[in-house]
Scaffold this motif. Structure first.
Motif, PDB file in Angstrom:
ATOM      1  N   ASN A  80      -5.770  15.129 -85.785  1.00 28.49           N
ATOM      2  CA  ASN A  80      -5.731  14.023 -86.747  1.00 28.49           C
ATOM      3  C   ASN A  80      -5.284  12.713 -86.103  1.00 28.49           C
ATOM      4  O   ASN A  80      -5.722  11.632 -86.514  1.00 28.49           O
ATOM      5  N   ALA A  81      -4.436  12.834 -85.082  1.00 30.90           N
ATOM      6  CA  ALA A  81      -4.024  11.623 -84.357  1.00 30.90           C
ATOM      7  C   ALA A  81      -5.251  10.990 -83.687  1.00 30.90           C
ATOM      8  O   ALA A  81      -5.400   9.765 -83.644  1.00 30.90           O
ATOM      9  N   VAL A  82      -6.144  11.837 -83.175  1.00 32.22           N
ATOM     10  CA  VAL A  82      -7.344  11.332 -82.503  1.00 32.22           C
ATOM     11  C   VAL A  82      -8.305  10.715 -83.520  1.00 32.22           C
ATOM     12  O   VAL A  82      -8.803   9.595 -83.318  1.00 32.22           O
ATOM     13  N   VAL A  83      -8.543  11.431 -84.624  1.00 36.63           N
ATOM     14  CA  VAL A  83      -9.471  10.925 -85.650  1.00 36.63           C
ATOM     15  C   VAL A  83      -8.962   9.572 -86.163  1.00 36.63           C
ATOM     16  O   VAL A  83      -9.725   8.610 -86.317  1.00 36.63           O
ATOM     17  N   ARG A  84      -7.661   9.510 -86.392  1.00 33.67           N
ATOM     18  CA  ARG A  84      -7.040   8.262 -86.889  1.00 33.67           C
ATOM     19  C   ARG A  84      -7.233   7.116 -85.884  1.00 33.67           C
ATOM     20  O   ARG A  84      -7.573   5.993 -86.264  1.00 33.67           O
ATOM     21  N   ALA A  85      -7.042   7.431 -84.606  1.00 42.60           N
ATOM     22  CA  ALA A  85      -7.167   6.385 -83.581  1.00 42.60           C
ATOM     23  C   ALA A  85      -8.617   5.919 -83.444  1.00 42.60           C
ATOM     24  O   ALA A  85      -8.878   4.717 -83.293  1.00 42.60           O
ATOM     25  N   VAL A  86      -9.555   6.873 -83.501  1.00 42.40           N
ATOM     26  CA  VAL A  86     -10.978   6.490 -83.436  1.00 42.40           C
ATOM     27  C   VAL A  86     -11.284   5.576 -84.618  1.00 42.40           C
ATOM     28  O   VAL A  86     -11.847   4.476 -84.454  1.00 42.40           O
ATOM     29  N   ALA A  87     -10.899   6.014 -85.825  1.00 38.65           N
ATOM     30  CA  ALA A  87     -11.245   5.242 -87.029  1.00 38.65           C
ATOM     31  C   ALA A  87     -10.573   3.865 -87.003  1.00 38.65           C
ATOM     32  O   ALA A  87     -11.246   2.839 -87.190  1.00 38.65           O
ATOM     33  N   LYS A  88      -9.268   3.839 -86.745  1.00 39.18           N
ATOM     34  CA  LYS A  88      -8.555   2.554 -86.825  1.00 39.18           C
ATOM     35  C   LYS A  88      -9.030   1.564 -85.758  1.00 39.18           C
ATOM     36  O   LYS A  88      -9.237   0.384 -86.032  1.00 39.18           O
ATOM     37  N   SER A  89      -9.201   2.069 -84.514  1.00 34.54           N
ATOM     38  CA  SER A  89      -9.575   1.110 -83.467  1.00 34.54           C
ATOM     39  C   SER A  89     -11.000   0.603 -83.682  1.00 34.54           C
ATOM     40  O   SER A  89     -11.296  -0.563 -83.422  1.00 34.54           O
ATOM     41  N   ALA A  90     -11.883   1.468 -84.184  1.00 33.91           N
ATOM     42  CA  ALA A  90     -13.264   1.027 -84.442  1.00 33.91           C
ATOM     43  C   ALA A  90     -13.297   0.050 -85.617  1.00 33.91           C
ATOM     44  O   ALA A  90     -13.945  -1.008 -85.548  1.00 33.91           O
TER      45      ALA A  90
END
Ligand code: F6P
Length: 364
Positions: free
Chosen positions: A20-30
């Motif tokens: 979830n940390a990865v999914v969150r980072a992908v979504a937020k940074s994009a």
């Protein structure tokens, strides 16, 4: 290409702490770049189900950093190149990879982020070869993906296994028993090695060092002779005796997923010690406890850096690559150099040597 883009992210294979940390980072940074983000649910299966792909907003990824599992869920059943289909004569596999590519084109995707271990990254690479703009993120508690110093999820799994060994330590001491703990890792001994050394294991058995049962017996006997009234034996699920096979709990033929399931070597080692030494043994199979729960600081941080790194790769047009950690820096490697290979413990590497120097036995 410049300007706003559309990207999708999926979590393939088994789960690992930090997804979830990865999914969150992908979504937020994009999203912070002004891009549109989609989440594919249930690994690659989401490409074949109704409503299997949904928009991811900042609200969707709020409050998930510290949670285990994946908000997109995981699956290892949806390999598009071997998608299962039930027919009158039983299950068959068919290549539906073309549909994945069509769906991505229909959505107008500029990039697909595949978060996965060896299996999912292999699928990602094949899709890339067919023209899909894919980037990978290495995930697995087993830490066996080459090209990166570490995968996310591994640190949390080791922490969980080490805490379990610590708990077994005190009960082993008060009952004067041999405690055998079986940990995950498939064909790699990373979890057993790191958690075993950190937890003070007396014997550590890993797949990379096939063990001689007599050496394990000798090691525990020597401890008993020295007056050590309890011992801790950490066994990787893939550990094998020198003249034997790995211990399989469920064969690929009997498994509904088609994947072999390891398990049972801990029990075999305990029976060996009980029979030969007349010591009292207990076995703990740690299992999926190692996959669940809240990620450690290291996995949250690494997951965040990997997620941001994957979006950067898309921005740079570096498709067919996987983000990686080298000497604490985020970098990337070509998927073609990663897939089909495993990063295993070096039997004579520094970590094993250090463990042996303090008296840990590897059954050799
Ligand atoms: O690859 C991760 C892993 O947890 C292995 O350590 C273990 O052998 C396997 O997955 C278990 O898979 P499943 O969740 O299908 O039982």
């Amino acid at each position: 290409m410049t300007g706003p883009r559309r990207v999708a992210v999926l979590t393939g294979g088994g789960d690992a702490p930090g997804l979830n940390a990865v999914v969150r980072a992908v979504a937020k940074s994009a999203i912070n770049k002004g891009w549109e983000v989609f989440g594919v649910e249930d690994g690659f299966e989401g490409f074949f189900t109704r409503n299997g792909i949904r928009t991811l907003s900042k609200d969707d990824v709020r409050g998930i950093l510290q949670t285990g599992g994946s908000i997109l869920r995981c699956s290892n059943r949806g390999d598009p190149f071997r998608f299962p289909k039930q027919t009158d004569s039983g299950w068959v596999r068919e290549d539906r990879s073309g549909e994945v590519i069509e769906k991505c084109q229909t959505l107008g995707l500029d990039g697909l982020v595949v978060i996965g271990g060896d299996g999912s990254l292999g699928i990602a690479y094949r899709l890339f070869e067919k023209g899909l703009p894919v980037v990978g993120i290495p995930k697995t508690i087993d830490n066996d993906v080459p090209g990166t110093d570490v995968t996310f999820g591994f640190n949390t799994a080791c922490q969980t296994a080490m805490e379990a060994i610590d708990r077994l330590h005190t009960t082993a001491a008060s009952h004067q028993r041999v405690m055998v703990i079986e940990v995950m890792g498939r064909d790699a001994g990373w979890i057993a090695l790191k958690a075993g050394v950190s937890g003070g294991g007396d014997v550590i058995l890993i797949p990379e060092i096939p063990f001689e049962p007599e050496e394990v017996v000798k090691k525990i006997a020597a401890r008993e002779a020295r007056g050590a009234r309890f011992s801790l034996v950490v066994v990787a699920e893939g550990a094998t005796p020198r003249s034997g096979e790995k211990t399989v709990a469920v064969t690929a033929e009997d498994s509904p997923t088609g994947f072999e399931r390891l398990g049972g070597i801990g029990e075999r080692v305990a029976r060996l010690l009980e029979t030969r030494l007349k010591v009292e043994c207990r076995v703990t199979v740690l299992g999926h406890v190692q996959r669940g729960g809240s990620p450690t600081t290291r996995d949250r941080m690494l997951g965040t850096r990997f997620g941001v790194g994957a979006v950067d790769l898309i921005e740079q047009g570096r498709f067919g690559h996987m983000v990686a950690l080298h000497n604490e820096s985020i970098t990337s490697v070509a998927l073609k150099d990663v897939v089909g290979k495993s990063k295993l413990v070096k039997p004579d590497g520094q970590e094993v040597r250090a463990a042996e120097a303090i008296g840990v036995g590897f059954g050799r």
